[in-house]
Design a protein around this motif. Structure first.
Motif, PDB file in Angstrom:
ATOM      1  N   SER A  83       0.825  -1.204   0.000  1.00  0.00           N
ATOM      2  CA  SER A  83       0.000   0.000   0.000  1.00  0.00           C
ATOM      3  C   SER A  83       0.863   1.259   0.000  1.00  0.00           C
ATOM      4  CB  SER A  83      -0.924   0.024   1.225  1.00  0.00           C
ATOM      5  OG  SER A  83      -1.839  -1.034   1.172  1.00  0.00           O
ATOM      6  N   VAL A  84       1.948   1.232   0.741  1.00  0.00           N
ATOM      7  CA  VAL A  84       2.873   2.369   0.750  1.00  0.00           C
ATOM      8  C   VAL A  84       3.486   2.547  -0.625  1.00  0.00           C
ATOM      9  CG1 VAL A  84       5.091   3.167   1.668  1.00  0.00           C
ATOM     10  CG2 VAL A  84       3.362   2.266   3.212  1.00  0.00           C
ATOM     11  N   VAL A  85       3.895   1.457  -1.252  1.00  0.00           N
ATOM     12  CA  VAL A  85       4.499   1.524  -2.579  1.00  0.00           C
ATOM     13  C   VAL A  85       3.496   2.063  -3.588  1.00  0.00           C
ATOM     14  CG1 VAL A  85       5.413   0.120  -4.472  1.00  0.00           C
ATOM     15  CG2 VAL A  85       6.200  -0.272  -2.149  1.00  0.00           C
ATOM     16  N   VAL A  86       2.257   1.588  -3.544  1.00  0.00           N
ATOM     17  CA  VAL A  86       1.234   2.056  -4.476  1.00  0.00           C
ATOM     18  C   VAL A  86       0.954   3.543  -4.262  1.00  0.00           C
ATOM     19  CG1 VAL A  86      -1.227   1.867  -5.042  1.00  0.00           C
ATOM     20  CG2 VAL A  86       0.158  -0.179  -4.859  1.00  0.00           C
ATOM     21  N   SER A  87       0.917   3.982  -3.024  1.00  0.00           N
ATOM     22  CA  SER A  87       0.690   5.399  -2.735  1.00  0.00           C
ATOM     23  C   SER A  87       1.820   6.260  -3.298  1.00  0.00           C
ATOM     24  CB  SER A  87       0.577   5.626  -1.227  1.00  0.00           C
ATOM     25  OG  SER A  87      -0.521   4.942  -0.700  1.00  0.00           O
ATOM     26  N   LEU A  88       3.053   5.823  -3.114  1.00  0.00           N
ATOM     27  CA  LEU A  88       4.185   6.568  -3.655  1.00  0.00           C
ATOM     28  C   LEU A  88       4.154   6.604  -5.182  1.00  0.00           C
ATOM     29  CD1 LEU A  88       7.066   5.355  -1.305  1.00  0.00           C
ATOM     30  CD2 LEU A  88       5.965   7.603  -1.319  1.00  0.00           C
ATOM     31  N   LEU A  89       3.836   5.479  -5.792  1.00  0.00           N
ATOM     32  CA  LEU A  89       3.762   5.439  -7.253  1.00  0.00           C
ATOM     33  C   LEU A  89       2.639   6.326  -7.781  1.00  0.00           C
ATOM     34  CD1 LEU A  89       4.438   1.663  -7.987  1.00  0.00           C
ATOM     35  CD2 LEU A  89       5.952   3.604  -8.405  1.00  0.00           C
ATOM     36  N   LYS A  90       1.520   6.353  -7.077  1.00  0.00           N
ATOM     37  CA  LYS A  90       0.399   7.207  -7.498  1.00  0.00           C
ATOM     38  C   LYS A  90       0.808   8.676  -7.449  1.00  0.00           C
ATOM     39  CE  LYS A  90      -4.390   8.275  -6.511  1.00  0.00           C
ATOM     40  NZ  LYS A  90      -5.543   8.045  -5.651  1.00  0.00           N
ATOM     41  N   GLU A  91       1.528   9.056  -6.419  1.00  0.00           N
ATOM     42  CA  GLU A  91       2.005  10.431  -6.295  1.00  0.00           C
ATOM     43  C   GLU A  91       3.018  10.755  -7.391  1.00  0.00           C
ATOM     44  OE1 GLU A  91       1.521  14.059  -4.829  1.00  0.00           O
ATOM     45  OE2 GLU A  91       0.467  12.303  -4.057  1.00  0.00           O
ATOM     46  N   ASN A  92       3.895   9.816  -7.696  1.00  0.00           N
ATOM     47  CA  ASN A  92       4.872  10.016  -8.779  1.00  0.00           C
ATOM     48  C   ASN A  92       4.186  10.168 -10.130  1.00  0.00           C
ATOM     49  OD1 ASN A  92       6.976   9.881  -6.974  1.00  0.00           O
ATOM     50  ND2 ASN A  92       7.514   7.767  -7.455  1.00  0.00           N
ATOM     51  N   ILE A  93       3.161   9.374 -10.378  1.00  0.00           N
ATOM     52  CA  ILE A  93       2.422   9.456 -11.644  1.00  0.00           C
ATOM     53  C   ILE A  93       1.727  10.805 -11.753  1.00  0.00           C
ATOM     54  CG2 ILE A  93       0.425   8.541 -12.890  1.00  0.00           C
ATOM     55  CD1 ILE A  93       1.298   5.747 -11.924  1.00  0.00           C
ATOM     56  N   LYS A  94       1.161  11.270 -10.673  1.00  0.00           N
ATOM     57  CA  LYS A  94       0.496  12.579 -10.669  1.00  0.00           C
ATOM     58  C   LYS A  94       1.498  13.684 -10.991  1.00  0.00           C
ATOM     59  CE  LYS A  94      -1.614  15.731  -7.392  1.00  0.00           C
ATOM     60  NZ  LYS A  94      -2.010  15.878  -5.992  1.00  0.00           N
ATOM     61  N   THR A  95       2.665  13.657 -10.361  1.00  0.00           N
ATOM     62  CA  THR A  95       3.697  14.668 -10.605  1.00  0.00           C
ATOM     63  C   THR A  95       4.183  14.613 -12.050  1.00  0.00           C
ATOM     64  OG1 THR A  95       4.393  14.497  -8.299  1.00  0.00           O
ATOM     65  CG2 THR A  95       5.931  15.523  -9.816  1.00  0.00           C
ATOM     66  N   LEU A  96       4.423  13.411 -12.555  1.00  0.00           N
ATOM     67  CA  LEU A  96       4.881  13.264 -13.938  1.00  0.00           C
ATOM     68  C   LEU A  96       3.833  13.750 -14.930  1.00  0.00           C
ATOM     69  CD1 LEU A  96       6.672   9.801 -13.797  1.00  0.00           C
ATOM     70  CD2 LEU A  96       7.728  12.026 -14.179  1.00  0.00           C
ATOM     71  N   THR A  97       2.571  13.469 -14.669  1.00  0.00           N
ATOM     72  CA  THR A  97       1.494  13.917 -15.546  1.00  0.00           C
ATOM     73  C   THR A  97       1.423  15.436 -15.579  1.00  0.00           C
ATOM     74  OG1 THR A  97       0.258  11.911 -15.013  1.00  0.00           O
ATOM     75  CG2 THR A  97      -0.974  13.709 -16.026  1.00  0.00           C
ATOM     76  N   GLN A  98       1.567  16.065 -14.429  1.00  0.00           N
ATOM     77  CA  GLN A  98       1.555  17.527 -14.382  1.00  0.00           C
ATOM     78  C   GLN A  98       2.750  18.107 -15.136  1.00  0.00           C
ATOM     79  OE1 GLN A  98       1.414  18.152 -10.149  1.00  0.00           O
ATOM     80  NE2 GLN A  98      -0.826  18.044 -10.070  1.00  0.00           N
ATOM     81  N   GLU A  99       3.935  17.503 -14.962  1.00  0.00           N
ATOM     82  CA  GLU A  99       5.116  17.993 -15.667  1.00  0.00           C
ATOM     83  C   GLU A  99       4.975  17.832 -17.178  1.00  0.00           C
ATOM     84  OE1 GLU A  99       8.493  16.017 -13.982  1.00  0.00           O
ATOM     85  OE2 GLU A  99       8.359  17.132 -12.099  1.00  0.00           O
ATOM     86  N   ILE A 100       4.404  16.721 -17.614  1.00  0.00           N
ATOM     87  CA  ILE A 100       4.190  16.503 -19.050  1.00  0.00           C
ATOM     88  C   ILE A 100       3.211  17.542 -19.588  1.00  0.00           C
ATOM     89  CG2 ILE A 100       3.154  14.939 -20.753  1.00  0.00           C
ATOM     90  CD1 ILE A 100       4.410  12.631 -19.168  1.00  0.00           C
ATOM     91  N   GLY A 101       2.158  17.831 -18.819  1.00  0.00           N
ATOM     92  CA  GLY A 101       1.202  18.853 -19.242  1.00  0.00           C
ATOM     93  C   GLY A 101       1.859  20.214 -19.393  1.00  0.00           C
ATOM     94  N   LEU A 102       2.711  20.571 -18.438  1.00  0.00           N
ATOM     95  CA  LEU A 102       3.418  21.854 -18.527  1.00  0.00           C
ATOM     96  C   LEU A 102       4.369  21.888 -19.716  1.00  0.00           C
ATOM     97  CD1 LEU A 102       4.186  22.487 -14.742  1.00  0.00           C
ATOM     98  CD2 LEU A 102       2.547  23.723 -16.189  1.00  0.00           C
ATOM     99  N   LEU A 103       5.067  20.779 -19.961  1.00  0.00           N
ATOM    100  CA  LEU A 103       5.977  20.712 -21.110  1.00  0.00           C
ATOM    101  C   LEU A 103       5.224  20.803 -22.438  1.00  0.00           C
ATOM    102  CD1 LEU A 103       8.507  18.001 -19.885  1.00  0.00           C
ATOM    103  CD2 LEU A 103       8.956  20.432 -20.244  1.00  0.00           C
ATOM    104  N   LYS A 104       4.076  20.165 -22.532  1.00  0.00           N
ATOM    105  CA  LYS A 104       3.268  20.244 -23.754  1.00  0.00           C
ATOM    106  C   LYS A 104       2.779  21.670 -23.986  1.00  0.00           C
ATOM    107  CE  LYS A 104       1.496  15.568 -24.311  1.00  0.00           C
ATOM    108  NZ  LYS A 104       0.278  14.736 -24.345  1.00  0.00           N
ATOM    109  N   LYS A 105       2.369  22.320 -22.914  1.00  0.00           N
ATOM    110  CA  LYS A 105       1.904  23.700 -23.021  1.00  0.00           C
ATOM    111  C   LYS A 105       3.041  24.604 -23.473  1.00  0.00           C
ATOM    112  CE  LYS A 105      -0.474  27.280 -20.386  1.00  0.00           C
ATOM    113  NZ  LYS A 105      -1.030  27.661 -19.099  1.00  0.00           N
ATOM    114  N   GLU A 106       4.229  24.434 -22.914  1.00  0.00           N
ATOM    115  CA  GLU A 106       5.389  25.232 -23.289  1.00  0.00           C
ATOM    116  C   GLU A 106       5.790  24.961 -24.736  1.00  0.00           C
ATOM    117  OE1 GLU A 106      10.027  25.323 -21.923  1.00  0.00           O
ATOM    118  OE2 GLU A 106       8.526  25.258 -20.318  1.00  0.00           O
ATOM    119  N   LEU A 107       5.722  23.702 -25.147  1.00  0.00           N
ATOM    120  CA  LEU A 107       6.057  23.338 -26.518  1.00  0.00           C
ATOM    121  C   LEU A 107       5.070  23.952 -27.507  1.00  0.00           C
ATOM    122  CD1 LEU A 107       7.983  21.672 -28.283  1.00  0.00           C
ATOM    123  CD2 LEU A 107       6.409  19.745 -27.991  1.00  0.00           C
ATOM    124  N   SER A 108       3.785  23.931 -27.178  1.00  0.00           N
ATOM    125  CA  SER A 108       2.791  24.515 -28.079  1.00  0.00           C
ATOM    126  C   SER A 108       2.944  26.027 -28.150  1.00  0.00           C
ATOM    127  CB  SER A 108       1.370  24.146 -27.647  1.00  0.00           C
ATOM    128  OG  SER A 108       1.052  24.757 -26.413  1.00  0.00           O
TER     129      SER A 108
END
Length: 114
Positions: A83-108
């Motif tokens: 459960s701890v591992v899944v929680s950490l991975l979920k948080e990492n996925i959220k952070t990565l998704t936000q960073e990808i969104g910001l990079l896509k916005k900057e690229l556009s």
């Protein structure tokens, strides 16, 4: 006969863990738990009287019930770890998704500016 059977499956379980580590299917940080568990299984397979000793020590009247209690506690610990591992991975996925969104916005913005 039951001793040979339990030793066989305990050693087989240990080899399975090492095989999964070798193939890269099981990471080392999780493998430690399974290696320790297989070692405990092998120990109790060779020294079946130690279960009775532990049952007497903890004042459990029916020794096999102590095994079920230990198995239940071990499974709870494994579930907490996962459960701890899944929680950490979920948080990492959220952070990565936000960073990808910001990079896509900057690229556009750069594409629109050119």
């Amino acid at each position: 006969m039951i001793t040979v059977f339990s030793i066989f499956f305990s050693v087989l379980f240990c080899f399975l863990v090492f095989f999964l580590i070798y193939k890269g299917k099981l990471k080392e940080q999780y493998a430690i738990l399974w290696i320790v568990l297989s070692g405990v299984m092998i120990f109790f397979s060779f020294f079946r009287d130690s279960i009775g000793f532990l049952a007497d020590f903890f004042e459990v009247h029916y020794a096999p019930s102590l095994l079920f209690i230990l198995a239940f506690v071990i499974l709870l610990l494994i579930l907490i770890q996962m459960s701890v591992v899944v929680s950490l991975l979920k948080e990492n996925i959220k952070t990565l998704t936000q960073e990808i969104g910001l990079l896509k916005k900057e690229l556009s913005k750069k594409k629109d500016g050119e």
